[in-house]
Design an enzyme around this catalytic site. Structure first.
Site, PDB file in Angstrom:
ATOM      1  N   SER A 165       0.811  -1.226   0.000  1.00  0.00           N
ATOM      2  CA  SER A 165       0.000   0.000   0.000  1.00  0.00           C
ATOM      3  C   SER A 165       0.842   1.272   0.000  1.00  0.00           C
ATOM      4  CB  SER A 165      -0.953   0.008   1.202  1.00  0.00           C
ATOM      5  OG  SER A 165      -0.233  -0.052   2.421  1.00  0.00           O
ATOM      6  N   GLY A 166       2.153   1.154   0.265  1.00  0.00           N
ATOM      7  CA  GLY A 166       3.027   2.328   0.229  1.00  0.00           C
ATOM      8  C   GLY A 166       3.515   2.806   1.577  1.00  0.00           C
ATOM      9  N   GLU A 170       7.700  -1.791  11.620  1.00  0.00           N
ATOM     10  CA  GLU A 170       7.436  -3.060  12.311  1.00  0.00           C
ATOM     11  C   GLU A 170       8.354  -3.220  13.524  1.00  0.00           C
ATOM     12  OE1 GLU A 170       4.988  -4.947  11.809  1.00  0.00           O
ATOM     13  OE2 GLU A 170       4.290  -4.428   9.811  1.00  0.00           O
TER      14      GLU A 170
END
Length: 302
Positions: free
Chosen positions: A43-44, A170
């Site tokens: 999604s970017g 993350e």
């Protein structure tokens, strides 16, 4: 430090080889808040956060980072002050570790921005202590460490520079449950100190527990930009359209609402949800809850 993005487009390559990734991004990331960026793979998200410290420059539009404005014409020599103010911890920590020893690796950032050896060592030791890294391993090669230890070293390397904004891709990857809890507490403490924190996460429970505001990306565009409570109050169907899961407590709460339960707000933790349920229990609803739990395989109803 406020980060303001206006009319940002980004594409890899140029001309006929151009691959659009981000389209017309308009976002303000507020100082002293934790902003989570979520969205399905591709999604970017990672491309967007690399605009925050000018690792990538816009194809079109502007990124204002404090007093610095970055466009596609900004020269490389103008970007060093931005990278001193915005630190980034990548998803794969081994990609940003390079020095012969852990201590030297964490010292590199402060020294690169003008600290003396003594100042850099003090900053590095303080940062390593803060992330709970074992002092007996300071002289070890970072490449002999476990994935979780590497992530702590990478995080310490950014903390040692004392940036005003910290970006995490993350952040819980490679950490055991205790390490994840320690990391969440660290991110909260950074916010309490007035730092701006931005994180990418696929873990919706982590986003619910941490974030003040959430950006949702879909196909390179902003699908939502709102406070965390407002976002997770959206219907389940909306999350399905974005190919996103709900946090477990919120998903269960929404199932109970379909069975007639009424909640004053979002129950962000299991104890909060249990307390809210207890207030409105009757035998019929007890059976209803049991059926819901059984259907989801979370417990057996007797």
């Amino acid at each position: 430090m406020v980060i303001k993005i206006e009319g940002l487009d980004f594409a890899y390559g140029a001309g006929k080889q151009s691959v659009p990734v981000l389209k017309n991004i308009n976002v303000t990331i507020q100082k002293g808040m934790i902003t989570a960026i979520i969205g399905q793979t591709g999604s970017g998200k990672s491309t967007l956060v690399q605009q925050l410290n000018a690792l990538l420059k816009p194809t079109k539009g502007t990124v204002q980072i404090g007093d610095h404005v970055v466009t596609n014409k900004t020269k490389e020599k103008e970007l060093a002050p931005i990278r001193a103010e915005v630190g980034m911890v990548f998803q794969f920590p081994e990609s940003q570790l390079f020095a012969p020893t852990v201590l030297e690796d964490v010292m590199y950032g402060p020294k690169n921005f003008g600290a003396t050896d003594e100042e850099a060592k003090k900053a590095a030791e303080t940062a390593l202590q803060r992330v709970g890294f074992d002092a007996t391993l300071y002289e070890q090669s970072p490449f002999n460490l476990s994935g979780g230890q590497m992530r702590r070293v990478a995080l310490a390397g950014v903390l040692a520079m004392n940036p005003q904004t910290m970006v995490f891709d993350e952040p819980a990857a490679g950490l055991d449950p205790q390490g994840q809890e320690e990391l969440l507490n660290l991110l909260k403490s950074l916010r309490d100190e007035g730092k701006t924190v931005v994180l990418i996460s696929h873990q919706m429970d982590q986003v619910l527990a941490l974030a003040d505001r959430v950006l949702v990306l879909k196909d390179g565009e902003i699908a939502a930009d709102e406070p965390v409570d407002q976002l997770f109050s959206r219907p389940q169907s909306w999350f399905a359209e974005q190919h996103l899961d709900l946090p477990e407590t919120i998903a269960f709460q929404k199932q109970l609402e379909e069975k007639g339960f009424v909640f004053d707000g979002l129950c962000k933790t299991v104890p909060d949800l249990a307390k809210a349920i207890k207030k409105q229990l009757d035998p019929t609803k007890i059976r209803s809850i049991g059926s819901t739990i059984s259907e989801n395989g979370e417990a057996n109803h007797e």
